[in-house]
Enzyme design. Structure first.
Site, PDB file in Angstrom:
ATOM      1  N   GLU A 107       0.157  -1.128   5.746  1.00  0.00           N
ATOM      2  CA  GLU A 107       1.114  -0.587   6.585  1.00  0.00           C
ATOM      3  C   GLU A 107       1.052   0.852   6.987  1.00  0.00           C
ATOM      4  O   GLU A 107       1.129   1.285   8.030  1.00  0.00           O
ATOM      5  CB  GLU A 107       2.567  -0.720   6.060  1.00  0.00           C
ATOM      6  CG  GLU A 107       3.677  -0.607   6.860  1.00  0.00           C
ATOM      7  CD  GLU A 107       4.158   0.856   6.955  1.00  0.00           C
ATOM      8  OE1 GLU A 107       4.749   1.356   7.830  1.00  0.00           O
ATOM      9  OE2 GLU A 107       3.875   1.706   6.137  1.00  0.00           O
TER      10      GLU A 107
ATOM     11  N   ASP B 287       0.796  -1.137   0.027  1.00  0.00           N
ATOM     12  CA  ASP B 287      -0.014  -0.129  -0.074  1.00  0.00           C
ATOM     13  C   ASP B 287       1.015   1.155   0.202  1.00  0.00           C
ATOM     14  O   ASP B 287       1.885   1.136   0.380  1.00  0.00           O
ATOM     15  CB  ASP B 287      -1.128   0.004   1.007  1.00  0.00           C
ATOM     16  CG  ASP B 287      -0.270   0.152   2.604  1.00  0.00           C
ATOM     17  OD1 ASP B 287       0.803  -0.597   2.551  1.00  0.00           O
ATOM     18  OD2 ASP B 287      -0.626   0.769   3.490  1.00  0.00           O
TER      19      ASP B 287
HETATM   20 ZN    ZN Z   1       6.786   2.139   4.112  1.00  0.00          ZN
END
Ligand code: ZN
Length: 487
Positions: A189, A122
């Site tokens: 994340e 992401d």
């Molecule tokens: Zn990162």
């Protein structure tokens, strides 16, 4: 009598000066044995082509509570199958959480503890209004000037793609690792990793998997970023700071501002914040901070080496100097950052409540409870309540530097980067390894790519890009690492 005393004093000064200089002269980098440079037939153009395609999937993590659009995530996963057919044929793939991926490459020795390479795919959004400042559009995956341009190249699709390239290379060579190798790729994340890395950890915990080591993002090979050190620094980070946000609240009677009491809720909060800023948490060159600065300082000029080599004498001075700059201060201690304030809703109304929000990043020597106690003690005002905002996380455990994993990473760095200085470091932001640490004996944080201060501005910013040279070196690094540890 006085003459004798002076002579004795002079003798002491000479001895101390001698010790100080001797220690500085001998405070030099440890000898490292020469290594063969890595020489794998890596087609950097082909790797760049695949990273360029990966960048075009807008796998964006938005500010919660706004959800991510699942369509590009699913499309990216489907694309991976076509881009890496050998890997998908040989490794087991599981989809966990919503779009997190776990690949399992079984080792030939079931008794050997498994290892894990991990990255996230992401990316953060491009700040609206800054699109025009990009030399090449952030999601076009343009390859120009020896770089792949776009959001996610550095953070962290570049790592994911080069890991997949390395495994593909080894599969084609017929290599079978000794230890089982996991490849874990989180999809959230940038918003905490709970759904992605969290699900992967829960899945592996249920199978009682314990990793010998894991390798995630969290640092780079730093070129010209640390002042006074000419050689590139490969900072393989062995720990990650914790995270805590506290809200300070003061209540008062309120009323008209034409007749204010001597103390107001706003004044109490202001005083509390000033007290916190004047009394930072204790720092010091112990533990991971000492290891990192010590290794760096061995490569500095003589005048700086004198200070670092003689901490018994200059420890206090060093602590003071390193505390002045925000970057070095963050390496030394738990940082205190007041970020938000609120009071009355109108200029002529006394507040009935005032709040101040303070964000802390916890050094591995501290704990969440310890910092809360320190804050209450420093404010020393019972009229102010202190409460935790959101999710707090303890600092990570500190991974070892005398482990097989660290040694293999250091050797792989030298094979890809020649004279780079390998040293342990501390990641001051949060990564998915805040989760992976629960199943990993030694969680390391390092991307094997060389970056400059200019590259750093692209990180979550404008003109994020990664060079083809770095793609080749990173692929070689992961090949080497898997061969060394699992060969
Ligand atoms: Zn990162």
């Amino acid at each position: 009598m006085i003459r004798k005393l002076l002579l004795a004093l002079l003798a002491v000064i000479v001895v101390v000066a001698g010790i100080v200089v001797y220690r500085a002269i001998t405070f030099v980098p440890a000898e490292t044995t020469a290594v063969q440079p890595a020489d794998y037939p890596i087609d950097a153009d082909a790797v760049a082509g695949r990273l360029s395609e990966a960048v075009r999937f807008q796998t964006i993590s938005r500010q919660p509570p706004e959800p991510a659009d699942p369509v590009p995530f699913a499309a990216y996963i489907a694309w991976l199958e076509t881009a890496y057919p050998d890997l998908h044929a040989a490794l087991k793939r599981e989809r966990l959480g919503s779009h997190a991926l776990l690949y399992t490459w079984p080792g030939r020795d079931p008794a050997a503890k498994p290892v894990m390479l991990t990255a996230h795919y992401d990316v953060v959004p491009v700040i609206p209004g800054t699109e025009g400042k990009w030399t090449h559009p952030p999601f076009a995956g343009v390859i120009a000037d020896g770089h792949v341009w776009g959001r996610g190249t550095l953070d962290d699709k570049g790592a994911m793609i080069t890991m997949l390239e390395a495994v593909t290379h080894l599969l084609r060579e017929g290599f079978v690792p000794k230890q089982t190798v996991y490849l874990a790729f989180g999809d959230d994340e940038e918003v905490g990793g709970e759904r992605g890395a969290g699900a992967i950890v829960a899945h592996l915990q249920a199978q009682k998997v314990r990793l010998d080591w894991s390798l995630d993002e969290g640092s780079f090979v730093l070129d010209g970023i640390v002042p006074g050190v000419a050689r590139p620094l490969a900072s393989i980070n062995i720990a990650e700071k914790g995270y805590l946000t506290l809200q300070l609240t003061a209540q008062a009677a309120g009323g008209h501002s034409s007749m204010p009491p001597r103390e107001t809720a706003v004044g109490l909060i202001a005083e509390a914040i000033v007290r916190l800023q004047r009394a930072p948490l204790p720092g010091g060159l112990d533990g991971v901070s000492g290891q990192a600065f010590g290794a760096m300082a061995r490569n500095m000029s003589f005048d700086k080496r004198i200070l670092f080599a003689n901490q018994w004498l200059f420890g206090g001075l060093l602590d003071h100097v390193l505390s002045q700059a925000p970057t070095t201060n963050a390496m030394l201690r738990t940082t205190t950052a007041p970020t938000m304030l609120s009071g009355s809703v109108k200029e002529n109304v006394l507040p009935i409540e005032a709040t101040g929000t303070v964000n802390f990043r916890l050094h591995p020597r501290d704990t969440v409870d310890g910092v809360i106690a320190y804050v209450k003690q420093t404010i020393a005002d019972e009229r102010i309540t202190v409460s935790v905002v959101g999710r707090a996380s303890e600092p990570s455990a500190v991974a070892g530097t005398a482990t097989a994993g660290f040694r293999a990473m250091a050797a792989a760095v030298r094979r890809s980067y020649g004279d780079a200085v390998v040293l342990p470091g501390l990641t001051i932001a949060a990564t998915d390894s805040a989760h992976y640490g629960a199943i990993s004996d030694n969680a390391y944080r390092f991307n094997p790519m060389m970056i400059t201060a200019q590259d750093l501005t692209g990180f979550h910013g404008t003109n994020e890009r990664l060079s083809l040279e770095n793609l080749a070196r990173a692929t070689a690094f992961y090949i080497d690492l898997l061969k060394t540890t699992g060969g």
